[in-house]
Design an enzyme around this catalytic site. Structure first.
Site, PDB file in Angstrom:
ATOM      1  N   TYR A 186      49.022  58.201  31.877  1.00 31.27           N
ATOM      2  CA  TYR A 186      48.956  57.349  31.012  1.00 31.27           C
ATOM      3  C   TYR A 186      50.041  56.193  31.306  1.00 31.27           C
ATOM      4  O   TYR A 186      51.297  56.771  32.133  1.00 31.27           O
ATOM      5  CB  TYR A 186      49.809  57.615  29.667  1.00 31.27           C
ATOM      6  CG  TYR A 186      50.072  56.691  28.641  1.00 31.27           C
ATOM      7  CD1 TYR A 186      49.165  56.400  27.531  1.00 31.27           C
ATOM      8  CD2 TYR A 186      51.363  56.394  28.645  1.00 31.27           C
ATOM      9  CE1 TYR A 186      49.506  55.577  26.589  1.00 31.27           C
ATOM     10  CE2 TYR A 186      51.623  55.330  27.422  1.00 31.27           C
ATOM     11  CZ  TYR A 186      50.899  54.953  26.636  1.00 31.27           C
ATOM     12  OH  TYR A 186      51.438  54.175  25.757  1.00 31.27           O
ATOM     13  N   GLU A 193      48.544  48.567  28.122  1.00 28.19           N
ATOM     14  CA  GLU A 193      48.609  49.954  28.068  1.00 28.19           C
ATOM     15  C   GLU A 193      46.888  50.398  28.906  1.00 28.19           C
ATOM     16  O   GLU A 193      46.300  49.574  28.717  1.00 28.19           O
ATOM     17  CB  GLU A 193      48.306  50.581  26.753  1.00 28.19           C
ATOM     18  CG  GLU A 193      48.203  51.864  26.843  1.00 28.19           C
ATOM     19  CD  GLU A 193      47.951  52.403  25.394  1.00 28.19           C
ATOM     20  OE1 GLU A 193      48.924  52.879  24.759  1.00 28.19           O
ATOM     21  OE2 GLU A 193      46.848  52.382  24.697  1.00 28.19           O
TER      22      GLU A 193
END
Length: 387
Positions: free
Chosen positions: A109, A197
């Site tokens: 992530y 993101e």
């Protein structure tokens, strides 16, 4: 302003960041051709909506031949996709991304946002890629790495290496990962993003990095510097009332309650919603008319509020500064008469020309409820909803 995944990947690709080959489509007729063009199977059929959790909701499917790709596309396109971010009402899928599959060795992530507490951008990274980062933060906060970037200096090479080593990448990939993070931060800064993101960022079995999914959101205040990005705006993904509000420079966000709020100033708007909840009610919206709203903006704000059928009462909470109380009162009275508002309106005013404003309300011939302070105003709005 949010981008779809395929649009976000176009931006990443422009900066030299590796993303899988893929093509968007709003039809199922060319899915077989696109799947064949990708040069091998499996391919991934992805719903394009402005929400996370698409895979859990059935909006991301693998296909191992052209027939499967077409069938998966037919199943997803047009479906009402419900995820934890769409709410129970879901979103209609109107566009797909057909993308090449890859051999995944490990998922990570990576994101960048502004940390308001430190007034610095923060890069967050985790080995728990592919999962909801909120869930990771709650259950395993130690697995989230954070690096804060001094805006006067910018990102430094040692910070990129710190993240690469912290994520456990092998020595031979440290340089590649560090360069990826530096470029990703470059995207965030040069594109004036409010959020960036990649989830998941994957390492393939041949030790290559790929941004397997991407979310980018532009700072609306900086869009004048990115006119090409405005073309990416998808009005189908936005609430119609929020679109209407943006035409009149009103900051409006629809919520699920029954008390419509009209406030000047974001901080006061947040406090207003809090005190409505404290008094046992629920706000139907966030609406900030700004510090210098015109009579037209006040009228449009009230129109937008009452356009929401769930609104049973309106709480107007204004601190008069640049927006004087007498101007507000005149605008509210004019709008209330013009659009024939039939639900209770509670008004709490303080500040510049407050006595003149109250006089205008009293002499209007309309039955406004006057709040003597925020709490009293909120209590009266809640009582009006409850009858």
């Amino acid at each position: 302003m949010k981008l779809h995944e395929y649009q976000a990947k176009e931006v990443l690709r422009k900066y030299g960041l590796p993303v899988p080959e893929g093509y968007p489509t709003d039809s199922t007729y060319n899915v077989r051709e696109i799947a064949g063009r990708l040069g091998g199977f499996p391919v991934v059929v992805k719903a394009q909506i402005h929400a996370g959790g698409r895979g859990k909701g059935g909006g991301v499917k693998l296909a191992f031949n052209q027939d499967e790709a077409e069938n998966q596309a037919k199943a997803i396109l047009g479906m009402n996709l419900v995820t934890h971010q769409t709410g129970p009402e879901g979103r209609i899928v109107k566009k797909l991304l057909i993308e090449a599959g890859c051999q995944i060795a490990k998922e990570y992530y990576l994101s960048i946002v502004l940390d308001r507490a430190t007034s610095q951008n923060v890069i967050m990274a985790s080995t728990e890629g592919g999962m909801d980062i909120e869930e990771v933060a709650e259950k395993h906060p130690e697995k989230i790495l954070k690096v804060f970037i001094d805006p006067a200096v910018g990102i430094m090479p040692y910070q990129c290496r710190q993240l690469a080593f912290g994520l456990g990448f092998p020595q031979e990939m440290i340089g590649q990962v560090s360069a990826f993070i530096a470029k990703f931060y470059d995207v965030y800064m040069k594109e004036d993003l409010s959020m960036a993101e990649i989830n998941p960022l994957v390492a393939t079995k041949d030790n290559k990095l790929l941004a397997l999914d991407a979310k980018l959101a532009y700072d609306d205040n900086a869009l004048f510097r990115h006119k090409e990005a405005i073309d990416h705006r998808d009005l189908n993904e936005e609430d119609p009332l929020e679109i209407e509000a943006s035409k009149f420079s009103l900051n409006y966000i629809k919520l699920d309650g029954e008390i419509g709020c009209m406030v000047n100033g974001a901080g006061l708007a947040m406090a207003t919603m809090d005190i409505i909840k404290y008094c046992g009610g629920a706000p139907a919206n966030f609406l900030d008319v700004g510090g210098s709203a015109s009579a037209e903006q006040i009228e449009e704000a009230l129109k937008i509020i009452i356009s929401d059928p769930s609104v049973k009462a309106i709480f107007i909470n204004i601190f008069g500064g640049i927006l004087r109380c007498d101007r507000l009162a005149t605008g509210v009275v004019t709008a209330a008469k013009k659009i024939n508002i039939q639900i209770p309106i509670v008004i709490r005013m303080e500040g510049t020309n407050v006595d003149e404003g109250r006089k205008i309300l009293a002499e209007s011939g309309l039955k406004f409820l006057i709040g003597n302070g925020m709490k009293d105003g909120a209590q009266k709005a809640v009582a009006a909803v409850k009858g």
